[in-house]
Design a protein around this motif. Structure first.
Motif, PDB file in Angstrom:
ATOM      1  N   LEU A  93       0.791  -1.232   0.000  1.00  0.00           N
ATOM      2  CA  LEU A  93       0.000   0.000   0.000  1.00  0.00           C
ATOM      3  C   LEU A  93       0.822   1.280   0.000  1.00  0.00           C
ATOM      4  N   ALA A  94       2.108   1.195   0.259  1.00  0.00           N
ATOM      5  CA  ALA A  94       2.961   2.387   0.292  1.00  0.00           C
ATOM      6  C   ALA A  94       2.881   3.203  -0.998  1.00  0.00           C
ATOM      7  N   PRO A  95       2.894   2.583  -2.181  1.00  0.00           N
ATOM      8  CA  PRO A  95       2.807   3.390  -3.407  1.00  0.00           C
ATOM      9  C   PRO A  95       1.526   4.221  -3.508  1.00  0.00           C
ATOM     10  N   ARG A  96       0.508   3.842  -2.768  1.00  0.00           N
ATOM     11  CA  ARG A  96      -0.756   4.597  -2.767  1.00  0.00           C
ATOM     12  C   ARG A  96      -0.789   5.654  -1.668  1.00  0.00           C
ATOM     13  N   GLY A  97       0.301   5.780  -0.932  1.00  0.00           N
ATOM     14  CA  GLY A  97       0.358   6.751   0.154  1.00  0.00           C
ATOM     15  C   GLY A  97      -0.350   6.294   1.411  1.00  0.00           C
ATOM     16  N   ILE A  98      -0.559   4.997   1.538  1.00  0.00           N
ATOM     17  CA  ILE A  98      -1.247   4.453   2.716  1.00  0.00           C
ATOM     18  C   ILE A  98      -0.211   3.821   3.636  1.00  0.00           C
ATOM     19  N   ARG A  99      -0.167   4.295   4.881  1.00  0.00           N
ATOM     20  CA  ARG A  99       0.733   3.722   5.879  1.00  0.00           C
ATOM     21  C   ARG A  99       0.032   2.603   6.616  1.00  0.00           C
ATOM     22  N   VAL A 100       0.772   1.585   6.942  1.00  0.00           N
ATOM     23  CA  VAL A 100       0.236   0.469   7.722  1.00  0.00           C
ATOM     24  C   VAL A 100       1.168   0.236   8.901  1.00  0.00           C
ATOM     25  N   ASN A 101       0.602   0.203  10.091  1.00  0.00           N
ATOM     26  CA  ASN A 101       1.357  -0.082  11.306  1.00  0.00           C
ATOM     27  C   ASN A 101       0.611  -1.140  12.106  1.00  0.00           C
ATOM     28  N   ALA A 102       1.319  -1.788  12.981  1.00  0.00           N
ATOM     29  CA  ALA A 102       0.704  -2.765  13.877  1.00  0.00           C
ATOM     30  C   ALA A 102       1.166  -2.477  15.300  1.00  0.00           C
ATOM     31  N   VAL A 103       0.276  -2.663  16.226  1.00  0.00           N
ATOM     32  CA  VAL A 103       0.593  -2.514  17.642  1.00  0.00           C
ATOM     33  C   VAL A 103       0.506  -3.906  18.251  1.00  0.00           C
ATOM     34  N   SER A 104       1.601  -4.337  18.857  1.00  0.00           N
ATOM     35  CA  SER A 104       1.671  -5.685  19.393  1.00  0.00           C
ATOM     36  C   SER A 104       2.250  -5.630  20.810  1.00  0.00           C
ATOM     37  N   PRO A 105       1.440  -5.185  21.762  1.00  0.00           N
ATOM     38  CA  PRO A 105       1.965  -5.009  23.111  1.00  0.00           C
ATOM     39  C   PRO A 105       2.215  -6.329  23.823  1.00  0.00           C
ATOM     40  N   GLY A 106       3.068  -6.256  24.791  1.00  0.00           N
ATOM     41  CA  GLY A 106       3.290  -7.391  25.678  1.00  0.00           C
ATOM     42  C   GLY A 106       2.201  -7.417  26.726  1.00  0.00           C
ATOM     43  N   PRO A 107       2.507  -7.888  27.923  1.00  0.00           N
ATOM     44  CA  PRO A 107       1.476  -7.959  28.967  1.00  0.00           C
ATOM     45  C   PRO A 107       1.000  -6.568  29.376  1.00  0.00           C
ATOM     46  N   ILE A 108      -0.308  -6.407  29.423  1.00  0.00           N
ATOM     47  CA  ILE A 108      -0.929  -5.131  29.777  1.00  0.00           C
ATOM     48  C   ILE A 108      -1.827  -5.356  30.988  1.00  0.00           C
ATOM     49  N   ASP A 109      -1.700  -4.495  31.977  1.00  0.00           N
ATOM     50  CA  ASP A 109      -2.505  -4.573  33.194  1.00  0.00           C
ATOM     51  C   ASP A 109      -3.926  -4.114  32.877  1.00  0.00           C
ATOM     52  N   THR A 110      -4.863  -5.047  32.916  1.00  0.00           N
ATOM     53  CA  THR A 110      -6.268  -4.730  32.660  1.00  0.00           C
ATOM     54  C   THR A 110      -7.140  -5.379  33.732  1.00  0.00           C
ATOM     55  N   PRO A 111      -8.385  -4.920  33.871  1.00  0.00           N
ATOM     56  CA  PRO A 111      -9.300  -5.534  34.843  1.00  0.00           C
ATOM     57  C   PRO A 111      -9.609  -6.997  34.531  1.00  0.00           C
TER      58      PRO A 111
END
Length: 85
Positions: free
Chosen positions: A19-37
């Motif tokens: 998608l880069a040639p179309r000017g579209i950025r792609v990112n991914a968020v892949s967190p480790g352990p997250i403190d949640t309820p």
């Protein structure tokens, strides 16, 4: 799981290249352990939560678990401010 996160990162890299040639950025968020309820709901015994949290903390290079706010800030950064990330 680790395999699922690896697959999603692979998709993100592939989509980023495609998608880069179309000017579209792609990112991914892949967190480790997250403190949640969810932890307290999954493990009502506080000692079990403390033990599991301790193991996750020790396995993390930063020696801590993340927060929901940290993940949200990363997503907001990637969505609005990151122009070359």
């Amino acid at each position: 799981s680790g395999a699922t996160k690896a697959a999603l990162r692979s998709f993100a890299r592939t989509f980023a290249v495609e998608l880069a040639p179309r000017g579209i950025r792609v990112n991914a968020v892949s967190p480790g352990p997250i403190d949640t309820p969810t932890w307290d709901k999954s493990f009502p015994d506080k000692a079990t939560v403390a033990h599991i949290t301790g193991q996750m903390r020790e396995a993390n290079p930063m020696q801590r678990v993340g927060t929901r706010e940290e993940v949200a800030n990363a997503v907001l950064f990637l969505a609005f401010d990151a122009t070359y990330t």
